[in-house]
Scaffold this motif. Structure first.
Motif, PDB file in Angstrom:
ATOM      1  N   PHE A  86       5.482   2.277  16.551  1.00  0.00           N
ATOM      2  CA  PHE A  86       5.271   1.018  17.266  1.00  0.00           C
ATOM      3  C   PHE A  86       3.795   0.634  17.357  1.00  0.00           C
ATOM      4  O   PHE A  86       3.382  -0.085  18.258  1.00  0.00           O
ATOM      5  N   GLY A  87       2.997   1.066  16.381  1.00  0.00           N
ATOM      6  CA  GLY A  87       1.602   0.652  16.335  1.00  0.00           C
ATOM      7  C   GLY A  87       0.792   1.549  15.424  1.00  0.00           C
ATOM      8  O   GLY A  87       0.954   2.774  15.454  1.00  0.00           O
ATOM      9  N   VAL A  88      -0.075   0.949  14.585  1.00  0.00           N
ATOM     10  CA  VAL A  88      -0.956   1.703  13.688  1.00  0.00           C
ATOM     11  C   VAL A  88      -2.375   1.182  13.881  1.00  0.00           C
ATOM     12  O   VAL A  88      -2.609  -0.034  13.823  1.00  0.00           O
ATOM     13  N   TYR A  89      -3.343   2.096  14.073  1.00  0.00           N
ATOM     14  CA  TYR A  89      -4.702   1.704  14.446  1.00  0.00           C
ATOM     15  C   TYR A  89      -5.722   2.495  13.637  1.00  0.00           C
ATOM     16  O   TYR A  89      -5.537   3.689  13.374  1.00  0.00           O
ATOM     17  N   LEU A  90      -6.811   1.825  13.258  1.00  0.00           N
ATOM     18  CA  LEU A  90      -7.920   2.471  12.560  1.00  0.00           C
ATOM     19  C   LEU A  90      -8.956   2.896  13.591  1.00  0.00           C
ATOM     20  O   LEU A  90      -9.538   2.066  14.287  1.00  0.00           O
ATOM     21  N   ARG A 114       8.566  14.994   7.696  1.00  0.00           N
ATOM     22  CA  ARG A 114       7.105  14.977   7.788  1.00  0.00           C
ATOM     23  C   ARG A 114       6.598  13.596   7.403  1.00  0.00           C
ATOM     24  O   ARG A 114       7.150  12.928   6.528  1.00  0.00           O
ATOM     25  N   LEU A 115       5.525  13.184   8.068  1.00  0.00           N
ATOM     26  CA  LEU A 115       4.976  11.844   7.880  1.00  0.00           C
ATOM     27  C   LEU A 115       3.645  11.928   7.144  1.00  0.00           C
ATOM     28  O   LEU A 115       2.830  12.812   7.410  1.00  0.00           O
ATOM     29  N   ALA A 116       3.441  11.008   6.202  1.00  0.00           N
ATOM     30  CA  ALA A 116       2.184  10.931   5.463  1.00  0.00           C
ATOM     31  C   ALA A 116       1.733   9.481   5.390  1.00  0.00           C
ATOM     32  O   ALA A 116       2.540   8.551   5.457  1.00  0.00           O
ATOM     33  N   CYS A 117       0.412   9.285   5.255  1.00  0.00           N
ATOM     34  CA  CYS A 117      -0.177   7.950   5.184  1.00  0.00           C
ATOM     35  C   CYS A 117      -0.699   7.697   3.776  1.00  0.00           C
ATOM     36  O   CYS A 117      -1.310   8.574   3.159  1.00  0.00           O
ATOM     37  N   LYS A 118      -0.487   6.491   3.291  1.00  0.00           N
ATOM     38  CA  LYS A 118      -1.053   6.073   2.013  1.00  0.00           C
ATOM     39  C   LYS A 118      -1.700   4.713   2.225  1.00  0.00           C
ATOM     40  O   LYS A 118      -1.021   3.700   2.377  1.00  0.00           O
ATOM     41  N   ALA A 119      -3.021   4.692   2.250  1.00  0.00           N
ATOM     42  CA  ALA A 119      -3.752   3.463   2.520  1.00  0.00           C
ATOM     43  C   ALA A 119      -3.900   2.628   1.257  1.00  0.00           C
ATOM     44  O   ALA A 119      -3.752   3.127   0.139  1.00  0.00           O
ATOM     45  N   ASP A 120      -4.199   1.350   1.439  1.00  0.00           N
ATOM     46  CA  ASP A 120      -4.437   0.467   0.302  1.00  0.00           C
ATOM     47  C   ASP A 120      -5.550   1.023  -0.578  1.00  0.00           C
ATOM     48  O   ASP A 120      -6.633   1.364  -0.092  1.00  0.00           O
ATOM     49  N   PHE A 158      -9.192  -1.605   4.334  1.00  0.00           N
ATOM     50  CA  PHE A 158      -7.799  -1.998   4.158  1.00  0.00           C
ATOM     51  C   PHE A 158      -7.240  -2.589   5.447  1.00  0.00           C
ATOM     52  O   PHE A 158      -7.713  -2.293   6.538  1.00  0.00           O
ATOM     53  N   LYS A 159      -6.228  -3.427   5.288  1.00  0.00           N
ATOM     54  CA  LYS A 159      -5.597  -4.074   6.432  1.00  0.00           C
ATOM     55  C   LYS A 159      -4.148  -3.654   6.622  1.00  0.00           C
ATOM     56  O   LYS A 159      -3.475  -4.140   7.527  1.00  0.00           O
ATOM     57  N   SER A 160      -3.673  -2.774   5.769  1.00  0.00           N
ATOM     58  CA  SER A 160      -2.311  -2.274   5.922  1.00  0.00           C
ATOM     59  C   SER A 160      -2.253  -0.847   5.411  1.00  0.00           C
ATOM     60  O   SER A 160      -3.154  -0.386   4.698  1.00  0.00           O
ATOM     61  N   GLN A 177       5.549  -0.343   5.302  1.00  0.00           N
ATOM     62  CA  GLN A 177       4.171  -0.827   5.309  1.00  0.00           C
ATOM     63  C   GLN A 177       3.872  -1.476   6.653  1.00  0.00           C
ATOM     64  O   GLN A 177       4.652  -2.290   7.149  1.00  0.00           O
ATOM     65  N   PHE A 178       2.740  -1.101   7.239  1.00  0.00           N
ATOM     66  CA  PHE A 178       2.347  -1.593   8.554  1.00  0.00           C
ATOM     67  C   PHE A 178       0.985  -2.271   8.480  1.00  0.00           C
ATOM     68  O   PHE A 178       0.094  -1.824   7.755  1.00  0.00           O
ATOM     69  N   ALA A 179       0.818  -3.309   9.262  1.00  0.00           N
ATOM     70  CA  ALA A 179      -0.511  -3.865   9.486  1.00  0.00           C
ATOM     71  C   ALA A 179      -1.311  -2.887  10.331  1.00  0.00           C
ATOM     72  O   ALA A 179      -0.759  -2.133  11.130  1.00  0.00           O
TER      73      ALA A 179
END
Length: 503
Positions: A86-90, A114-120, A158-160, A177-179
């Motif tokens: 419910f929210g993604v923040y840099l 398991r969760l992983a992040c892949k940025a633009d 990146f913005k997402s 994909q999240f903003a």
């Protein structure tokens, strides 16, 4: 003939009796209908029917009025049956390291996924590390902060971000994909909460089902180096309208509201926050009656720059039995959401329930209170902690004011730290608890405990005697510190009454 007249008389008498019984039943139904108390002694009885669509399906109040009043919605995106984001923040407060912080509603303490992040623009995924929020109280659904280290030395643009969920055997279960919202005010990265995510399961991107190809940052702590210097001071805070006060910006976060509230007390609370120095109040709405929602919408329609409503849209399977499976409608999750969502735009955030109010004793408002308490540099201050006292309706003040802040003028002599509330310096906080600071961004940050004679949290409810702290509920003293706001509070009440015809 006599028999016929007797029959007609009995028939008329029976009809009258049945009519009387019917009217009594209707009257009882009306009396049992939900009553809305406007806090000024008057009560309005209204139908308890809920809004329906053309198919006859029920809407709850906040969900229906969201589209009409443009209320923001905190949306929980299902990654798996066990994980809802419910929210993604840099987070750039640990430079030269940059982290993605993902707020997660999780079922159980040890999910198999398991969760992983892949940025633009990133060629590889990065494992997310888990951090459990405090005060989950052993419920089935709990709050977590997942963190991904996305870069070492350059600020991402990146913005997402793509969140990938993997099973234990390494197969990709889901991708969303999240903003991304930046925690720094000088960044152009922002998000529209009403369009927080989109499903990209069918989009093609390079990945590998072998978990070994993901870059593991397990050797790096979630919070970065504990020798990290204090976060840099924000360069560009949000610009407020000219009718708002200059100086430091203060936001007020109110955790999810539910059940039938006294609407006038709620409006008095909002007005009092403004009088005391709030730049904006964030109300999280979980479940309120439809008629109360309509009244609140009417009051707020020209005050969107002062107050913001957020529909706390828990997943349907949780919302239906929230009292059993999640603590206090997800209060601790809403607290973290308000912290991270508003960190870039507010210097300080105050966390209050609507039966509480922080009253300065030596100065008039919160803006003047800060320099009194800080007395110099605030770089290493994470939070101010305020003791509380009970202002119970059982304490006879012999005052007839319709405004509770002016009516309850006696409190417990002893104050309590168990029910303390915090005014936090947002940029210096990683996680905030309900009554305490859970974790600052570095161990060198401090919490200032403010003396009761400087400022006190007024708690307008029945006194609670704790097993660990002796309050002595029957020992009370007079406290008239709220009377210095009588003129402004009364003027606000009169103005609202004229507009909404509450009286």
């Amino acid at each position: 003939m006599g028999l016929y007249r007797t029959f007609i008389s009995l028939l008329l008498f029976s009809t009258m009796c049945l009519s009387f019984i019917y009217l009594m039943q209707v009257n009882d139904m009306e009396l049992n209908a939900r009553q809305v108390d406007y806090g000024n002694g008057s009560r309005s009885t209204k139908s308890s029917e809920r809004l329906t669509d053309h198919e006859g399906k029920y809407f709850d109040g906040p969900r229906e009025l969201h589209t009409q009043s443009h209320w923001a919605r905190v949306q929980f995106t299902t990654l798996t049956d066990s994980l809802h984001a419910f929210g993604v923040y840099l987070d750039d407060r640990y430079r030269p390291n940059y982290f993605l912080r993902i707020l997660i509603l999780q079922r159980g303490n040890n999910p198999t996924e398991r969760l992983a992040c892949k940025a633009d623009g990133e060629a590889f995924n990065t494992w997310a590390e888990r951090y459990e929020m405090c005060e989950n109280h052993g419920k089935t659904y709990t709050g977590w902060i997942y963190s991904c280290l996305v870069t070492y030395n350059t600020k991402p643009d990146f913005k997402s971000v793509i969140l990938n969920v993997y099973s234990q055997n390494g197969s990709l279960i889901n991708s969303q994909q999240f903003a991304v919202t930046s925690l720094s005010p000088d960044s152009s990265t922002s998000t529209d909460i009403s369009n927080l995510h989109r499903n990209i399961r069918n989009l093609s991107f390079k990945t590998n089902s072998n978990l070994g190809v993901l870059r593991s940052k397990q050797t790096l702590p979630i919070l970065g180096s504990q020798n990290q210097k204090s976060p840099p001071k924000p360069k560009n805070k949000v610009t407020f309208k000219t009718d708002e006060r200059p100086g430091v910006s203060i936001g007020v976060c109110v955790p999810p509201l539910h059940s039938n509230l006294y609407i006038q007390n709620l409006i008095d609370f909002l007005e009092f926050c403004w009088i005391l120095g709030a730049n904006k109040v964030f109300l999280y709405i979980h479940d309120l009656p439809t008629d109360l929602i309509h009244t609140l919408s009417f009051y707020l329609k020209d005050k969107t720059h002062l107050f913001e409503i957020l529909h706390w849209d828990l997943p349907a399977n949780i919302r239906q039995k929230s009292y059993q499976v999640i603590w206090n409608n997800g209060q601790i999750l809403a607290v973290q959401h308000c912290l991270y969502q508003n960190m870039a735009n507010f210097d300080w955030l105050l966390f209050l329930d609507i039966d509480e109010m922080l009253i300065p004793k030596s100065v008039y408002n919160w803006q003047d209170l800060l320099p009194t308490v800080l007395q110099g540099s605030d770089d290493n201050v994470a939070a101010l902690s305020f003791e509380s006292a009970f202002f119970s309706w059982d304490f006879d003040s012999q005052v007839s004011s319709p405004i509770k802040y002016l009516r309850h003028l006696h409190r417990t002599k002893r104050t309590t730290v168990l029910h303390s509330k915090l005014l936090i310096q947002a940029k210096n906080v990683f996680e905030v608890g309900i009554h305490h600071l859970s974790r600052a961004v570095t161990d060198s940050m401090r919490v200032i405990r403010v003396p009761a004679e400087v400022a006190l949290l007024h708690h307008y409810r029945a006194c609670i005697q704790s097993d660990t702290e002796w309050i002595q509920c029957d020992l009370v003293i007079q406290d008239t510190s709220a009377l210095k706001y009588e003129t402004q509070l009364s003027a606000s009440r009169d103005h609202i009454n004229r507009l909404s015809q509450f009286t």
